[in-house]
Design an enzyme around this catalytic site. Structure first.
Site, PDB file in Angstrom:
ATOM      1  N   CYS A 172      35.867  41.246  38.060  1.00 13.35           N
ATOM      2  CA  CYS A 172      36.647  40.621  39.132  1.00 13.35           C
ATOM      3  C   CYS A 172      37.137  41.696  40.106  1.00 13.35           C
ATOM      4  O   CYS A 172      38.130  42.389  39.848  1.00 13.35           O
ATOM      5  CB  CYS A 172      37.832  39.847  38.569  1.00 13.35           C
ATOM      6  SG  CYS A 172      38.793  39.030  39.868  1.00 13.35           S
ATOM      7  N   CYS A 193      40.823  41.372  41.343  1.00 12.74           N
ATOM      8  CA  CYS A 193      41.803  41.788  40.338  1.00 12.74           C
ATOM      9  C   CYS A 193      41.781  43.306  40.145  1.00 12.74           C
ATOM     10  O   CYS A 193      42.834  43.925  39.977  1.00 12.74           O
ATOM     11  CB  CYS A 193      41.550  41.065  39.019  1.00 12.74           C
ATOM     12  SG  CYS A 193      41.825  39.270  39.111  1.00 12.74           S
TER      13      CYS A 193
END
Length: 181
Positions: free
Chosen positions: A131, A134
């Site tokens: 991700c 993130c």
């Protein structure tokens, strides 16, 4: 089980994985809690029970019960967040980024351990789960808190080594019970 016991289960083709695993306990750029929390969080992120159990057994003597729980919480909350935020980031329809997530994630604000340690574990898990949003968010918090690029890179390297151990076990058939039939 421990890292040493885990290494004995790895196949011959995973010699590099064994050597990389051997180096983990000697890592000195992170605090003890940071390192052993990474073992737990990244171990559970592999979704391989053998790896997770071995790394938790290795880490447990070095972590308080609160830190052990927080490392597991980092793995579980990032499993949710990484799927959700990777979707909002990668979807062509950017309207999804404007919608409320409606996901409970209070453990991030109150993890029960030093927030920097929890962020470091979350970063490594986010790297394992791919991700980018993130990764960027956690990396920024860690840099603001004073962690060096080398420390951040070490956390991701730990995650990479742990991921490689899980794949080596699975490639050897240890992670797929039906392969033994």
């Amino acid at each position: 089980m421990s890292i040493e016991a885990l290494k004995t289960q790895l196949p011959a083709f995973a010699k590099d994985v064994k050597l990389n695993l051997s180096a983990l306990p000697r890592e000195d750029s992170l605090t003890e809690q940071q390192l052993y929390g990474l073992l737990v969080a990244c171990g559970y992120t592999t979704r391989n029970g053998t790896v997770a159990q071995a790394l938790e057994a290795e880490a447990a003597p070095h972590l308080s019960p609160a830190a052990l729980d927080a490392a597991k919480a980092a793995a579980s909350i990032m499993a949710m967040n990484n799927v959700y935020y990777r979707f909002t980031h990668l979807a062509s329809n950017k309207a999804y980024e404007t919608l409320p997530a409606k996901l409970r994630m209070s453990v991030i604000g109150n993890p029960g351990v030093d927030k920097v340690d929890f962020e470091l574990w979350s970063l490594a898990v986010s790297a394992m789960n791919g991700c980018g949003r993130c990764i960027d968010a956690h990396e920024a918090v860690l840099r603001e808190a004073g962690l060096s690029e080398a420390q951040i890179q070490t956390a991701v390297r730990v995650g990479a080594i742990i991921a490689s151990a899980a794949v080596a076990l699975e490639a050897a058939g240890a992670g797929f019970p039906e392969a033994a039939e």
